[in-house]
Scaffold this active site. Structure first.
Site, PDB file in Angstrom:
ATOM      1  CG  ASN A   9     -24.148   5.515 -18.511  1.00 57.84           C
ATOM      2  OD1 ASN A   9     -24.759   5.291 -19.225  1.00 57.84           O
ATOM      3  ND2 ASN A   9     -23.740   5.578 -17.358  1.00 57.84           N
ATOM      4  CE  LYS A  11     -25.206   8.415 -16.367  1.00 58.50           C
ATOM      5  NZ  LYS A  11     -24.579   9.269 -15.012  1.00 58.50           N
ATOM      6  CG  HIS A  95     -24.021   3.965 -12.794  1.00 56.85           C
ATOM      7  ND1 HIS A  95     -24.642   4.974 -12.474  1.00 56.85           N
ATOM      8  CD2 HIS A  95     -22.437   5.266 -13.548  1.00 56.85           C
ATOM      9  CE1 HIS A  95     -24.049   5.982 -13.056  1.00 56.85           C
ATOM     10  NE2 HIS A  95     -22.677   5.905 -13.511  1.00 56.85           N
ATOM     11  CD  GLU A  97     -26.549   7.753 -12.554  1.00 56.60           C
ATOM     12  OE1 GLU A  97     -26.953   6.933 -13.075  1.00 56.60           O
ATOM     13  OE2 GLU A  97     -25.954   8.654 -12.492  1.00 56.60           O
ATOM     14  CD  GLU A 167     -18.805   6.029 -14.142  1.00 62.39           C
ATOM     15  OE1 GLU A 167     -18.535   6.879 -14.863  1.00 62.39           O
ATOM     16  OE2 GLU A 167     -19.855   5.862 -13.162  1.00 62.39           O
ATOM     17  N   GLY A 173     -21.856  13.360 -12.688  1.00 65.26           N
ATOM     18  CA  GLY A 173     -23.576  14.895 -12.876  1.00 65.26           C
ATOM     19  C   GLY A 173     -23.626  15.870 -12.047  1.00 65.26           C
ATOM     20  CB  SER A 212     -17.941  15.442 -14.105  1.00 67.99           C
ATOM     21  OG  SER A 212     -18.876  16.302 -13.134  1.00 67.99           O
TER      22      SER A 212
HETATM   23  P1  PGA Z   1     -20.566  12.110 -15.581  1.00 66.48           P
HETATM   24  O1  PGA Z   1     -21.735  10.498 -15.621  1.00 66.48           O
HETATM   25  O2  PGA Z   1     -20.292  11.846 -17.187  1.00 66.48           O
HETATM   26  O3  PGA Z   1     -22.095  12.885 -16.507  1.00 66.48           O
HETATM   27  O4  PGA Z   1     -20.489  12.705 -14.748  1.00 66.48           O
HETATM   28  C1  PGA Z   1     -20.465   9.261 -15.703  1.00 66.48           C
HETATM   29  C2  PGA Z   1     -21.302   8.250 -15.163  1.00 66.48           C
HETATM   30  O5  PGA Z   1     -21.907   8.488 -14.388  1.00 66.48           O
HETATM   31  O6  PGA Z   1     -21.014   7.122 -15.714  1.00 66.48           O
END
Ligand code: PGA
Length: 253
Positions: A9, A11, A95, A97, A167, A173, A212
């Site tokens: 992803n 982003k 997601h 976010e 997640e 992140g 992460s």
């Molecule tokens: P990250 O993000 O690996 O940077 O923690 C995962 C995600 O948001 O899908």
């Protein structure tokens, strides 16, 4: 037997030059890795560019979002039909976010999943608890509610076409990964929940872990029986890291 899937992803990252460089690195690295499914999800504006870069490869293309409508007066939106039209295979839905920053509720997740399925896109449905929810001991209640919202609406046949991504919000992140045991506990509970709707769908359902994931922790996560791969954010922007995660998934297959 479920096959591991690694989805990157991106982003809101990338520029045309960087994308070309990254895809080149990923395709080169994957040349010697078989036995794993790989997907990348660039920003909408770059989907067509990346579709061209991926042409003829085994890497699939995912979008990060889609509209709740199919077409019409919805300024700024992009529909599932349009995504499918340019060769997109899958789409990330719900997601954290988007849930936290853009008001994507369980009901919106259901609408978007409907659109994705009717456009023949694989919905990658994201669920996960916040730190407060985990500390309050309500992780399984929260993720079950999020998943049940979808399970209650779609047929077993439709659910079988979906991918679920667990997640934990506190791990996205942040550099903090759920331990393999923490993740496995949730994945097993999610699979059990799906089994109450259809045992067959539950055993075939791909449940990804996200938060992460990096080369150094991928192997231990993939060793767990209910973790079928990863949704990778930050580490998917570095070809070497991403390839190492794909390698770990291939070895676990
Ligand atoms: P990250 O993000 O690996 O940077 O923690 C995962 C995600 O948001 O899908």
């Amino acid at each position: 037997m479920r096959r591991k899937l690694v989805a990157g992803n991106w982003k809101m990252h990338g520029r045309q030059g960087e994308n070309a460089h990254l895809i080149d690195g990923v395709l080169t690295g994957l040349a010697t890795i078989n036995n794993v499914d790989v997907m990348v999800a660039p920003p909408t504006i770059y989907l067509q560019q990346v579709a061209q870069l991926l042409a003829g490869s085994k890497v699939k293309l995912a979008a990060q979002n889609l509209a709740t409508e199919e077409q019409g007066a919805f300024t700024g939106e992009v529909s599932g039909v349009m995504l499918a039209d340019i060769g997109v295979n899958a789409v990330i839905i719900g997601h954290s976010e988007r849930r936290a920053l853009y008001g994507e509720t369980d009901a919106v997740v259901v609408e978007k999943t409907t659109r994705a399925l009717s456009a023949n896109l694989t919905p990658i449905i994201c669920i996960g608890e916040t730190l407060d929810e985990r500390e309050a001991g309500s992780t399984l209640t929260v993720v079950s509610r999020q998943l049940r919202a979808v399970l209650d609406v779609f047929s077993a046949e439709d659910i079988a076409r979906c991918v679920v991504a667990y997640e934990p919000v506190w791990a996205i992140g942040t550099g903090k990964t759920a331990s393999p045991e923490q993740a496995q506990e949730v994945h097993a509970a999610l699979r059990q929940l799906v089994a109450t709707y259809s045992a067959e769908v539950a055993s075939g359902l791909t449940i990804l872990y996200g938060g992460s994931v990096k080369a150094s922790n991928a192997q231990s996560l993939f060793a767990k029986s209910d973790i079928d791969g990863a949704l990778v954010g930050g580490a998917s922007l570095m070809a070497q890291e991403f390839i190492a995660i794909c390698e770990a998934a291939a070895l676990a297959n």
